[in-house]
Design a protein around this motif. Sequence first.
Motif, PDB file in Angstrom:
ATOM      1  N   ALA A  70       0.996  -1.219   0.047  1.00 40.78           N
ATOM      2  CA  ALA A  70      -0.164  -0.052  -0.079  1.00 40.78           C
ATOM      3  C   ALA A  70       0.789   1.397  -0.016  1.00 40.78           C
ATOM      4  N   PHE A  71       1.909   1.315   0.896  1.00 41.49           N
ATOM      5  CA  PHE A  71       2.792   2.372   0.772  1.00 41.49           C
ATOM      6  C   PHE A  71       3.617   2.576  -0.495  1.00 41.49           C
ATOM      7  N   TYR A  72       4.062   1.398  -1.305  1.00 39.36           N
ATOM      8  CA  TYR A  72       4.870   1.591  -2.169  1.00 39.36           C
ATOM      9  C   TYR A  72       3.810   2.192  -3.382  1.00 39.36           C
ATOM     10  N   ASN A  73       2.709   1.709  -3.429  1.00 32.56           N
ATOM     11  CA  ASN A  73       1.749   1.673  -4.640  1.00 32.56           C
ATOM     12  C   ASN A  73       1.238   3.400  -4.395  1.00 32.56           C
ATOM     13  N   ALA A  74       0.768   3.761  -3.308  1.00 31.65           N
ATOM     14  CA  ALA A  74       0.120   5.121  -3.081  1.00 31.65           C
ATOM     15  C   ALA A  74       0.979   6.346  -2.548  1.00 31.65           C
ATOM     16  N   GLU A  75       2.177   5.973  -1.970  1.00 26.05           N
ATOM     17  CA  GLU A  75       2.587   7.094  -1.251  1.00 26.05           C
ATOM     18  C   GLU A  75       4.390   7.417  -2.002  1.00 26.05           C
ATOM     19  N   ARG A  76       5.083   6.379  -2.477  1.00 29.37           N
ATOM     20  CA  ARG A  76       6.253   6.494  -2.815  1.00 29.37           C
ATOM     21  C   ARG A  76       6.366   6.918  -4.443  1.00 29.37           C
ATOM     22  N   ARG A 114       7.770  11.555 -11.059  1.00 33.31           N
ATOM     23  CA  ARG A 114       7.726  11.831  -9.630  1.00 33.31           C
ATOM     24  C   ARG A 114       6.291  11.637  -9.077  1.00 33.31           C
ATOM     25  N   GLN A 115       5.462  10.681  -9.836  1.00 28.99           N
ATOM     26  CA  GLN A 115       4.214  10.707  -9.431  1.00 28.99           C
ATOM     27  C   GLN A 115       4.001   9.172  -8.659  1.00 28.99           C
ATOM     28  N   THR A 116       3.210   8.579  -8.047  1.00 25.35           N
ATOM     29  CA  THR A 116       3.118   7.368  -7.332  1.00 25.35           C
ATOM     30  C   THR A 116       2.521   6.504  -8.406  1.00 25.35           C
ATOM     31  N   PRO A 117       2.567   5.328  -8.352  1.00 25.40           N
ATOM     32  CA  PRO A 117       1.805   4.324  -9.384  1.00 25.40           C
ATOM     33  C   PRO A 117       0.539   4.533  -9.428  1.00 25.40           C
ATOM     34  N   ALA A 138      -0.266   7.827 -11.184  1.00 25.05           N
ATOM     35  CA  ALA A 138       0.132   7.685 -12.772  1.00 25.05           C
ATOM     36  C   ALA A 138      -1.179   6.839 -13.460  1.00 25.05           C
ATOM     37  N   TYR A 139      -1.522   5.713 -12.706  1.00 24.76           N
ATOM     38  CA  TYR A 139      -2.864   4.894 -13.406  1.00 24.76           C
ATOM     39  C   TYR A 139      -4.068   5.815 -13.124  1.00 24.76           C
ATOM     40  N   TRP A 140      -4.472   6.247 -12.185  1.00 25.54           N
ATOM     41  CA  TRP A 140      -5.571   6.947 -12.359  1.00 25.54           C
ATOM     42  C   TRP A 140      -5.717   8.435 -13.188  1.00 25.54           C
ATOM     43  N   THR A 141      -4.548   8.898 -13.601  1.00 22.04           N
ATOM     44  CA  THR A 141      -4.593   9.737 -14.395  1.00 22.04           C
ATOM     45  C   THR A 141      -4.706   9.475 -15.637  1.00 22.04           C
ATOM     46  N   GLY A 142      -4.117   8.276 -16.083  1.00 23.77           N
ATOM     47  CA  GLY A 142      -4.335   7.434 -17.495  1.00 23.77           C
ATOM     48  C   GLY A 142      -5.645   7.232 -17.599  1.00 23.77           C
ATOM     49  N   VAL A 143      -6.329   6.613 -16.648  1.00 26.24           N
ATOM     50  CA  VAL A 143      -7.615   6.216 -16.622  1.00 26.24           C
ATOM     51  C   VAL A 143      -8.725   7.381 -16.911  1.00 26.24           C
ATOM     52  N   GLU A 144      -8.342   8.595 -16.301  1.00 27.08           N
ATOM     53  CA  GLU A 144      -9.380   9.751 -16.634  1.00 27.08           C
ATOM     54  C   GLU A 144      -8.946  10.228 -17.927  1.00 27.08           C
ATOM     55  N   GLU A 145      -7.941  10.441 -18.462  1.00 26.47           N
ATOM     56  CA  GLU A 145      -7.478  10.724 -19.877  1.00 26.47           C
ATOM     57  C   GLU A 145      -8.221   9.974 -20.949  1.00 26.47           C
ATOM     58  N   GLN A 146      -8.391   8.626 -20.481  1.00 29.23           N
ATOM     59  CA  GLN A 146      -8.998   7.762 -21.645  1.00 29.23           C
ATOM     60  C   GLN A 146     -10.383   7.949 -21.485  1.00 29.23           C
ATOM     61  N   GLU A 147     -11.037   8.185 -20.362  1.00 25.44           N
ATOM     62  CA  GLU A 147     -12.562   8.450 -20.347  1.00 25.44           C
ATOM     63  C   GLU A 147     -12.926   9.951 -20.878  1.00 25.44           C
ATOM     64  N   ALA A 148     -11.868  10.860 -21.175  1.00 27.61           N
ATOM     65  CA  ALA A 148     -12.487  12.049 -21.449  1.00 27.61           C
ATOM     66  C   ALA A 148     -12.207  12.098 -22.952  1.00 27.61           C
ATOM     67  N   ALA A 149     -11.494  11.083 -23.455  1.00 28.53           N
ATOM     68  CA  ALA A 149     -11.112  11.060 -25.023  1.00 28.53           C
ATOM     69  C   ALA A 149     -12.405  10.140 -25.568  1.00 28.53           C
TER      70      ALA A 149
END
Length: 58
Positions: free
Chosen positions: A28-34, A41-44, A47-58
Motif C-alpha cells: 500500500a505504501f509502495y503504490n500509494a505514497e512512494r 515523480r508520481q506514485t503508481p 499515474a494509473y488514475w490519471t491515465g484512466v481519466e484521460e482515456q475516459e475523457a477521450a
Amino acid sequence: MIKEQEAIYLDEITDGFRARRVVKNWMAFYNAERPRSALDRQTPDDAYWTGVEEQEAA
C-alpha cells in the motif's frame, strides 16, 4: 527510503497472518505514497488514475 527487505526485517513476524499484514502495508505504501522518477515523480496509483481519466475523457 525504506526497502521492502527493511519492511520485513524491521517487523517481528511470528506467523503467516503477521507476514501478510506487513507485506500488505508495504505494498500500500509502495503504490500509494512512494513517488517514482520513471513516472515523473508520481506514485503508481496517481499515474494509473490519471491515465484512466484521460482515456475516459477521450
